[in-house]
Design a protein around this motif. Structure first.
Motif, PDB file in Angstrom:
ATOM      1  N   LYS A  94       4.336  -1.100  -4.414  1.00 58.14           N
ATOM      2  CA  LYS A  94       3.264  -1.704  -3.636  1.00 58.14           C
ATOM      3  C   LYS A  94       3.109  -1.004  -2.290  1.00 58.14           C
ATOM      4  CE  LYS A  94       4.017  -6.264  -5.704  1.00 58.14           C
ATOM      5  NZ  LYS A  94       4.385  -7.690  -5.450  1.00 58.14           N
ATOM      6  N   HIS A  95       4.035  -0.135  -1.965  1.00 52.65           N
ATOM      7  CA  HIS A  95       4.020   0.573  -0.681  1.00 52.65           C
ATOM      8  C   HIS A  95       3.592   2.024  -0.905  1.00 52.65           C
ATOM      9  CE1 HIS A  95       6.326  -2.797   1.081  1.00 52.65           C
ATOM     10  NE2 HIS A  95       6.980  -2.789  -0.070  1.00 52.65           N
ATOM     11  N   ARG A  96       2.426   2.384  -0.390  1.00 49.77           N
ATOM     12  CA  ARG A  96       1.909   3.735  -0.583  1.00 49.77           C
ATOM     13  C   ARG A  96       2.807   4.786   0.041  1.00 49.77           C
ATOM     14  NH1 ARG A  96      -0.150   3.951  -4.875  1.00 49.77           N
ATOM     15  NH2 ARG A  96       1.175   2.114  -5.051  1.00 49.77           N
ATOM     16  N   ARG A  97       3.602   4.396   1.036  1.00 52.71           N
ATOM     17  CA  ARG A  97       4.488   5.364   1.671  1.00 52.71           C
ATOM     18  C   ARG A  97       5.558   5.865   0.702  1.00 52.71           C
ATOM     19  NH1 ARG A  97       7.143   1.196   5.933  1.00 52.71           N
ATOM     20  NH2 ARG A  97       5.069   0.320   5.689  1.00 52.71           N
ATOM     21  N   ALA A 102      13.481   6.498  -2.678  1.00 56.59           N
ATOM     22  CA  ALA A 102      12.341   5.880  -3.352  1.00 56.59           C
ATOM     23  C   ALA A 102      12.646   4.468  -3.817  1.00 56.59           C
ATOM     24  CB  ALA A 102      11.913   6.730  -4.553  1.00 56.59           C
ATOM     25  N   GLN A 103      13.908   4.181  -4.087  1.00 61.54           N
ATOM     26  CA  GLN A 103      14.254   2.862  -4.615  1.00 61.54           C
ATOM     27  C   GLN A 103      14.149   1.756  -3.565  1.00 61.54           C
ATOM     28  OE1 GLN A 103      14.462   2.875  -7.823  1.00 61.54           O
ATOM     29  NE2 GLN A 103      14.265   5.108  -7.635  1.00 61.54           N
ATOM     30  N   LYS A 104      14.041   2.141  -2.311  1.00 62.46           N
ATOM     31  CA  LYS A 104      13.904   1.157  -1.232  1.00 62.46           C
ATOM     32  C   LYS A 104      12.683   0.286  -1.436  1.00 62.46           C
ATOM     33  CE  LYS A 104      13.173   0.905   3.773  1.00 62.46           C
ATOM     34  NZ  LYS A 104      13.022   1.689   5.030  1.00 62.46           N
ATOM     35  N   TYR A 105      11.672   0.858  -2.104  1.00 62.85           N
ATOM     36  CA  TYR A 105      10.404   0.144  -2.259  1.00 62.85           C
ATOM     37  C   TYR A 105      10.241  -0.467  -3.639  1.00 62.85           C
ATOM     38  CZ  TYR A 105       9.502   2.771   1.958  1.00 62.85           C
ATOM     39  OH  TYR A 105       9.594   3.322   3.205  1.00 62.85           O
TER      40      TYR A 105
END
Length: 283
Positions: free
Chosen positions: A113-116, A274-277
């Motif tokens: 859900k986070h484009r970053r 990447a897994q943070k999001y």
């Protein structure tokens, strides 16, 4: 797995990754003689046989709604392994794993859900460029293409693994999908095996390699996914390119350069970040 033994899921995941990369490395002599499709077909045929003998899945428990996912999982698994072994025949194992890892990493970024989160596939791509060192003029574009194709399949494979793993207990889902993988690779596998330099000892070798993967590697991976969040599993998965480099160094004597080590480090870091999001909750 013996009752009463509670193996941590992170250990299952790491063991699975090592088993998969070892199986890929040990497959190199077979791929050289009977091709990637021939090797994949033999591995999946023996893997399916072993799992059916061990798991004995109950066919009547399969519903009509389950069939599309099981078929898709089998097809993706067969294509993923065939393309990866074709890539590993042309480029170093660690490089092939890193390029392939762009697939699940991109899927994670697109599903976030986070484009970053899309910055991490870009960082991993830079790492892959360092790994392939195109400025030297020696990059094998066909091998890279095979690895990218395997990466697309790996991204789909991760999604389907969680879906099938949630529907069936233990590794029953894997036992049901491996025959599909064996069937989908059979036409190309038989063609390559018969046209290549086939000898009967290769059957025993393929059976032994099949124990590492798909049986142990994919089986432990499915069990780990049932007990881990997407974030936790994805973070662990990000170190698989490093395992590819290590196994390639030890088993195949493929020594990376300093620039390539930096590249693989960037891929691993991008995968972990990447897994943070990720938004999937622990089961």
């Amino acid at each position: 797995m013996r009752a009463g033994v509670n193996v941590p899921p992170w250990l299952l995941a790491i063991t699975a990754m090592l088993a998969v990369q070892l199986s890929n490395a040990f497959s190199a002599p077979l791929v050289e003689r009977i091709g990637s499709a021939g090797t994949t077909w033999l591995r999946f045929s023996f893997g399916a046989l072993l799992l059916w003998l061990f798991v004995r899945p109950v066919i009547r428990n399969i519903t009509k709604k389950d069939i599309p996912a099981l078929l898709a999982f089998g097809v993706v698994t067969g294509c993923m392994t065939t393309l990866f072994l074709a890539a590993a025949e042309r480029i170093p194992l660690g490089t092939a794993v890193a390029i392939e890892f762009l697939g699940p990493l991109t899927v994670a970024g697109l599903m976030s859900k986070h484009r970053r989160a899309l910055i991490w596939p870009v960082l991993a791509f830079v790492g892959v460029v360092l790994l392939t060192e195109p400025w030297t003029g020696s990059v094998d574009t066909v091998g890279v293409g095979f690895a990218l194709g395997a990466g697309v399949c790996w991204g789909l494979y991760n999604i389907l693994t969680q879906h099938v793993g949630d529907k069936f207990s233990g590794i029953t889902g894997l036992a049901l999908t491996l025959p599909v993988a064996a069937l989908i690779t059979m036409p190309f596998g038989i063609a390559q095996a018969t046209a290549g330099d086939f000898e009967w000892w290769m059957v025993a070798a393929a059976a032994g390699i099949a124990i590492l993967a798909p049986v142990v590697g994919y089986g432990l991976e499915m069990l780990a996914l049932r007990r881990m969040s997407h974030t936790s599993f994805g973070t662990l998965l990000s170190i698989e390119p490093a395992f590819g480099v290590i196994v390639g160094l030890i088993v195949l004597a493929q020594t990376p350069s300093i620039v390539q080590i930096i590249g693989i480090s960037m891929v691993v870091a991008a995968g972990a970040a990447a897994q943070k999001y990720s938004s999937r909750e622990t089961n």
